[in-house]
Design an enzyme around this catalytic site. Structure first.
Site, PDB file in Angstrom:
ATOM      1  N   ARG A 101       0.883  -1.179   0.000  1.00 44.09           N
ATOM      2  CA  ARG A 101       0.000   0.000   0.000  1.00 44.09           C
ATOM      3  C   ARG A 101       0.909   1.214   0.000  1.00 44.09           C
ATOM      4  NH1 ARG A 101      -5.542   1.465   3.147  1.00 44.09           N
ATOM      5  NH2 ARG A 101      -6.236   0.005   1.564  1.00 44.09           N
ATOM      6  N   HIS A 128      -6.992   0.880  -6.909  1.00 50.28           N
ATOM      7  CA  HIS A 128      -7.299   0.035  -5.739  1.00 50.28           C
ATOM      8  C   HIS A 128      -7.989  -1.249  -6.244  1.00 50.28           C
ATOM      9  CE1 HIS A 128      -7.790  -1.120  -1.707  1.00 50.28           C
ATOM     10  NE2 HIS A 128      -8.639  -0.227  -1.268  1.00 50.28           N
ATOM     11  N   GLN A 131      -9.861  -3.819  -3.927  1.00 52.01           N
ATOM     12  CA  GLN A 131     -11.162  -3.289  -3.514  1.00 52.01           C
ATOM     13  C   GLN A 131     -12.204  -3.606  -4.591  1.00 52.01           C
ATOM     14  OE1 GLN A 131     -12.240  -1.275  -0.697  1.00 52.01           O
ATOM     15  NE2 GLN A 131     -14.182  -1.840  -1.622  1.00 52.01           N
ATOM     16  N   ASP A 223     -17.104   7.288  -2.415  1.00 53.31           N
ATOM     17  CA  ASP A 223     -15.865   7.165  -1.640  1.00 53.31           C
ATOM     18  C   ASP A 223     -15.566   8.561  -1.064  1.00 53.31           C
ATOM     19  OD1 ASP A 223     -13.418   6.392  -0.572  1.00 53.31           O
ATOM     20  OD2 ASP A 223     -12.344   6.432  -2.484  1.00 53.31           O
ATOM     21  N   CYS A 263     -16.508   1.995  -0.301  1.00 49.98           N
ATOM     22  CA  CYS A 263     -15.366   1.129   0.014  1.00 49.98           C
ATOM     23  C   CYS A 263     -14.997   1.210   1.495  1.00 49.98           C
ATOM     24  CB  CYS A 263     -14.183   1.490  -0.861  1.00 49.98           C
ATOM     25  SG  CYS A 263     -13.692   3.219  -0.707  1.00 49.98           S
ATOM     26  N   ARG A 291     -14.115  -8.171   1.049  1.00 50.01           N
ATOM     27  CA  ARG A 291     -12.691  -7.879   0.835  1.00 50.01           C
ATOM     28  C   ARG A 291     -11.847  -9.090   1.232  1.00 50.01           C
ATOM     29  NH1 ARG A 291     -10.607  -3.004   0.907  1.00 50.01           N
ATOM     30  NH2 ARG A 291      -8.902  -4.165  -0.028  1.00 50.01           N
TER      31      ARG A 291
HETATM   32  N1   CP Z   1     -11.497   0.090   1.703  1.00 49.94           N
HETATM   33  C1   CP Z   1     -10.258   0.024   2.215  1.00 49.94           C
HETATM   34  O1   CP Z   1      -9.275  -0.151   1.508  1.00 49.94           O
HETATM   35  O2   CP Z   1     -10.215   0.152   3.562  1.00 49.94           O
HETATM   36  P1   CP Z   1      -8.874   0.304   4.431  1.00 49.94           P
HETATM   37  O3   CP Z   1      -8.247   1.615   4.020  1.00 49.94           O
HETATM   38  O4   CP Z   1      -9.345   0.312   5.856  1.00 49.94           O
HETATM   39  O5   CP Z   1      -7.975  -0.831   4.129  1.00 49.94           O
HETATM   40  N1  NVA Z   2      -9.758   6.830  -2.042  1.00 48.01           N
HETATM   41  C1  NVA Z   2      -9.475   6.421  -0.706  1.00 48.01           C
HETATM   42  C2  NVA Z   2      -9.753   4.963  -0.539  1.00 48.01           C
HETATM   43  C3  NVA Z   2      -9.576   4.452   0.858  1.00 48.01           C
HETATM   44  C4  NVA Z   2      -9.829   2.985   0.961  1.00 48.01           C
HETATM   45  C5  NVA Z   2      -8.029   6.740  -0.351  1.00 48.01           C
HETATM   46  O1  NVA Z   2      -7.154   6.508  -1.190  1.00 48.01           O
HETATM   47  O2  NVA Z   2      -7.781   7.224   0.750  1.00 48.01           O
END
Ligand code: CP
Ligand code: NVA
Length: 306
Positions: A101, A128, A131, A223, A263, A291
């Site tokens: 990540r 992502h 997701q 989101d 999400c 997930r």
């Molecule tokens: N939706 C998602 O990726 O959640 P987190 O940021 O908690 O992993």
């Molecule tokens: N768009 C958001 C998604 C979080 C799961 C971010 O990148 O923070």
């Protein structure tokens, strides 16, 4: 060469359906997959916070009979403490897969270039995809088919939106993206979907009207307005996005059986109201659960089990 999971665009329509079916089978028959990662260790390198994604890959690896190690943002400091190429080559000797990540998508690509074990994108600024796989499973479970769906994505054209565009352009269906001018999908991202849309018959329709998008759709998806890493833009974006919200007024215009998806994490009162999030149309916690099944399918896939 290692099989990576970096972007849904690296997969054919058939492969994405295979992943969806595998995830649903894992969900229905978890014990059948209890030894798939036996003797394997999955490394998690996260530069940003996470509740769901960390749990999905960490617990997913354990449930598949493997092990997991988690590195918090301060520990490895990808590219800062040492070169990403060196982290990738070193960790390939300790671990059998790396789940990343990152702030910058380039870091995921750089890691994958030098890793001799599979690399999984667990969110970058650009995409992502894990997701989206969970989202597709949720849509298939609740609506039966994906190719016939009309989905309205309401809000910022961010990483989550980009991966939804990838998925729908490959699989078919209609994806409306309702976003304010200046925050609609970038031309280069849209251009990348064009040849896929031509092959699948999918349509990606950009609009600034959330009402128009919501009226026609089977799924209303949103989101956060401010993604991780964009904190400096918070005040400005909160003003620009204030009407891009899933709320009761929008739900009155929408189909009675539409699904509300997010999400998560949700910023209640911003992109979604409490009442929309708690409404009978909301499937956000099933979506969160999925997930896990999606992450397990991705792990099984990169280890050649599907
Ligand atoms: N939706 C998602 O990726 O959640 P987190 O940021 O908690 O992993
Ligand atoms: N768009 C958001 C998604 C979080 C799961 C971010 O990148 O923070």
């Amino acid at each position: 060469m290692a099989r990576h999971f970096l972007s849904l665009r690296d997969f054919s329509k058939g492969e994405i359906y295979k992943l969806i079916d595998l995830a649903l089978d894992i969900k229905a028959n978890p014990s059948k997959y209890g030894q798939v990662l036996s003797g394997k260790c999955v490394g998690l390198f996260f530069e940003k916070p996470s509740l769901r994604t960390k749990a999905a890959f960490y617990i997913g690896a354990l449930q598949l009979g493997g092990q997991a190690i988690y590195y918090s943002p301060d520990e490895v400091q990808l590219g800062l403490r040492e070169k990403i190429a060196d982290v990738a080559r070193t960790s390939s000797h300790f671990m059998d897969a790396a789940v990343l990540r990152t702030f910058s998508h380039e870091k995921v690509l750089e890691f994958a270039k030098f890793s001799t074990v599979p690399v999984i994108n667990a969110l970058s600024d650009l995409l992502h995809p894990s997701q989206t796989l969970g989202d597709l499973i949720t849509m298939k479970e609740l609506k039966g088919s994906i190719e016939k769906l009309k989905v309205a994505y309401i809000g910022d054209a961010n990483n989550v939106c980009n991966s939804l565009m990838d998925a729908f352009s490959i699989l078919g269906g209609i994806l409306y993206i309702a976003a304010p001018k200046g925050y609609q999908p970038e031309k280069k991202m849209l251009d990348k979907t064009k040849s896929y849309c031509a092959a699948s018959g999918a349509q990606i329709i950009i609009t600034a009207s959330i009402a128009a998008a919501a009226k026609m759709s089977d799924v209303l998806y949103t989101d956060v307005w401010v993604s991780m890493g964009q904190e400096k833009e918070k005040a400005k974006k909160k003003k620009i996005f204030k009407n891009f919200q899933i709320n009761d007024k929008l739900l009155k215009l929408a189909k009675k059986d539409c699904l509300i998806m997010h999400c998560l994490p949700a910023h209640r009162g911003e992109e979604i109201t409490d009442s929309a999030m708690e409404s009978k149309n909301s499937v956000v916690f099933l979506q969160a659960e999925n997930r896990l099944h999606a992450a397990k399918a991705i792990l099984a896939y990169v280890f050649g089990k599907c």
